[in-house]
Design an enzyme around this catalytic site. Structure first.
Site, PDB file in Angstrom:
ATOM      1  CB  SER A  29      -1.888  31.582  47.211  1.00 24.59           C
ATOM      2  OG  SER A  29      -0.516  31.403  47.217  1.00 24.59           O
ATOM      3  CD  GLU A  41      -5.348  30.625  44.910  1.00 18.64           C
ATOM      4  OE1 GLU A  41      -4.883  29.462  45.187  1.00 18.64           O
ATOM      5  OE2 GLU A  41      -4.802  31.654  44.676  1.00 18.64           O
ATOM      6  NE  ARG A  90      -4.150  29.073  41.343  1.00 16.85           N
ATOM      7  CZ  ARG A  90      -3.353  28.875  40.268  1.00 16.85           C
ATOM      8  NH1 ARG A  90      -3.658  28.458  39.481  1.00 16.85           N
ATOM      9  NH2 ARG A  90      -1.812  29.092  40.432  1.00 16.85           N
TER      10      ARG A  90
END
Length: 337
Positions: A237, A333, A162
């Site tokens: 998420s 995130e 990520r």
């Protein structure tokens, strides 16, 4: 191109947060983008893609430039592979479905991820054993400062979990305008390494899955766990799965032997953040209009009129509680604005 003042961003962020842009303009071509940047050289700017990976906690006191570049094309192919270029404003999921319809393989495990193509390299998005970096060739980007175009190769993107150069070394310096992927035409590498996919295929008696079968399975799994942002505001998420050194993890695992984990290298393991949050008692909890989804503890949701600050407060409470119990820090995130 019309610039609008005091523009509501509620429909342009998947959390459905009400926040205003001081000024707003949508650009539909690279030429439009260049013009806007030149004409607003001294003004503070905020670049908006699909609005899927951000939490707006305040109004944006800047010119919001919405990247709405559309189009996709095959730029090269041979017997085994095809190089496909997509403009940044294309819906990621619709682009994935289009590649599957053409029998181009490589993106099927990332079906139904919200957002647009242009932001996928920034986050190096991934799901069910695949990431953008697996098929990424390059992306075109415009320098905000002087409007020059630059091609970023895969190596230059410094992809991590990520992570990319766009979140680090060159953050806020470039606007991605298009992305090129190299996909398979034959000998597709079907990836069913995740148990959820295997179980979904077995449920449907599929033993020799096609690209479409994998995509359909992933969509079914995601829909069973994740709310549709059009119906319940969310950003997928909210937290990254923490990566721990094995030496540190082993001490924690002795205390919590039921803790799930995945080996990712000889020295590191990944722990599912959703499991940690669920064990901490947050799954399905609601705090006013901000809450944690009942089917997936990784997903924070807006039940209607939650503010970004309210969702942020819940996220910090989760982080602190998980740390207090397990001694593990889970990182957001989602970009908090």
């Amino acid at each position: 191109m019309e610039t609008q003042a005091n523009f509501s961003l509620r429909k342009l962020n998947t959390f459905g947060i009400e926040a205003k842009a001081k000024q707003f303009v949508a650009v539909h071509s690279v030429q439009d983008l260049e013009t806007i940047l030149i004409e607003n050289k001294s003004q503070k700017k905020f670049i908006l893609g699909g609005g899927s990976n951000m939490l707006l906690t305040q109004d944006i006191e800047a010119l919001v430039i919405h990247i709405d570049l559309k189009g996709k094309k095959i730029i090269e192919e041979n017997e085994d592979f095809v190089w496909v270029e997509s403009q940044a404003g294309e819906s990621w999921h619709e682009f994935v479905l289009w590649t599957i319809d053409q029998n181009f393989g490589g993106l099927e495990n990332m079906s139904l991820i919200p957002g647009n193509v242009g932001t996928t390299p920034v986050q190096n998005i991934g799901a069910y054993g695949t990431e953008i970096k697996d098929t990424f060739i390059s992306c075109e980007a415009m320098t905000i400062e002087n409007q020059k175009m630059k091609t970023f190769t895969k190596d230059e993107c410094h992809f991590g979990y990520r992570e990319s150069v766009f979140k680090n070394e060159v953050k806020n310096q470039y606007i991605i305008t298009s992305v090129v992927f190299k996909l398979t035409k034959t000998n597709h590498k079907i990836n069913t390494s995740y148990g959820d996919i295997t179980a979904e295929l077995a449920k449907n008696n599929i033993t020799n899955p096609t690209l479409k079968d994998i995509s359909t399975a992933v969509i079914a799994i995601r829909q069973s766990k994740l709310p549709d942002p059009k119906e319940l505001g969310n950003s997928g998420s909210f937290f990254k799965n923490p990566i721990l050194l094995k030496s540190d993890f082993e001490k924690i695992h002795q205390q919590f032997p039921e803790m799930k984990y995945f080996d990712i290298s000889e020295t590191e393991v990944k722990v599912p953040a959703g499991w940690l949050i669920e064990q901490a008692g947050f799954k399905g909890k609601r705090f006013g209009d901000a809450g944690i989804h009942k089917n997936q503890a990784l997903v924070l949701v807006n039940y209607g009129n939650a503010t970004g600050q309210e969702i942020l407060t819940v996220s910090k409470d989760i982080q602190q509680t998980v740390f207090n119990i397990f001694g593990i820090h889970i990182e957001a995130e989602v970009n908090v604005i």
